[in-house]
Design an enzyme around this catalytic site. Structure first.
Site, short mmCIF file in Angstrom:
data_model
loop_
_atom_site.label_atom_id
_atom_site.label_comp_id
_atom_site.label_asym_id
_atom_site.label_seq_id
_atom_site.Cartn_x
_atom_site.Cartn_y
_atom_site.Cartn_z
N GLY A 8 0.97 -0.04 -1.78
CA GLY A 8 1.98 -1.08 -1.75
C GLY A 8 1.26 -2.35 -1.41
CG ASP A 110 7.16 -0.44 -5.69
OD1 ASP A 110 7.03 -0.83 -6.83
OD2 ASP A 110 6.97 -1.20 -4.82
#
Length: 259
Positions: A8, A110
């Site tokens: 991330g 994600d």
């Protein structure tokens, strides 16, 4: 065992899965300059703490929203685990569900992974709220198709912007307030109230608007590291799934084995 890597904007999460269950989970700050060798030293020590060595990892899958981080993670897989990593959204690990939006290629890995795991675990129409660097709201219909959503600044980004722009405001920790009071009597309390209850108001307001637009019963799933921060102060969530992205990676890997 499967090593699932979720890269991330703020952290890279490494999760070791066996039989679809998370056996161990570690995170490190995202730095695209970090080399495969650096990752390997760090991971080897953590594996040893679990009584494992690198040979325990037989497969690797990577999901990333940081393109510059991907190469070194792929090198980590090939050089230190002896396997070519699957990359979420590519080749055999293509998404496998409908992206019913104007720019499907721009959907973050994600968010796509959350859709896969959310739909598999919760039948019906869904709203998935992911509390990360940004806070995202994703609508998934009862067929598993991604219909669109919302991107808002994450709560840490909001606080950083406030403190950076206002010279006299101190940096504070984000935490649930001790009570329901919303009249702050000092600067720090006023900041806590503004950041926390302001964010709760955003969550509840956007959730209500999204549900109204869908027009059918919608289950709300919260995920991401900060989801538990709001668990006791709002009734907006039907379930909290801290590992939804990692579960999506594991499910995508399983799907790829059948291709």
């Amino acid at each position: 065992m499967l090593l699932a890597i979720d890269a991330g904007n703020t952290n890279v999460v490494f999760a070791l899965l066996e039989g679809g269950e998370v056996r161990a989970r570690w995170r490190i700050a995202t730095d695209p300059r970090r080399t495969a060798d650096e990752y390997a030293v760090w991971l080897s020590q953590l594996l040893n703490l679990e009584g494992l060595d690198r040979s325990a990892v037989s497969a690797v899958i990577i999901g990333t929203v940081v393109p510059r981080a991907l190469h070194n993670l792929e090198v980590l897989s090939s050089k230190y685990f002896g396997t070519q990593a699957l990359v979420a959204g590519r080749g055999k690990a293509a998404w496998g569900f409908q992206l019913d939006v104007e720019e499907p290629d721009n959907l973050g890995a994600d968010r796509a992974l959350n859709c896969i795991a959310g739909h598999a675990r919760h039948p019906g129409d869904l709203l998935i709220i992911d509390f990360g660097t940004a806070t995202t709201f994703d609508v998934v219909d009862f067929n598993g198709a991604y219909k669109g959503g919302i991107i808002a600044p994450g709560i840490n980004l909001s606080l950083d912007a406030l403190v950076t722009a206002a010279a006299k405001l101190p940096r504070i920790a984000i935490e649930a307030p001790a009570d329901m009071n919303v009249i702050g009597r000092n600067t720090v309390d006023q900041m806590h109230i503004g950041i926390y209850w302001g964010y709760v108001a955003m969550i509840e307001g956007l959730t209500a608007r999204l549900k109204a637009q869908v027009g059918r019963p919608v289950k709300v799933i919260a995920t991401g590291g900060l989801a538990v921060l709001f668990e006791k102060q709002t009734m907006a969530f039907d379930a909290i799934e801290p590992d939804l992205t990692i579960q999506g990676l594991a499910m995508l890997w399983e799907q790829a084995q059948a291709v």
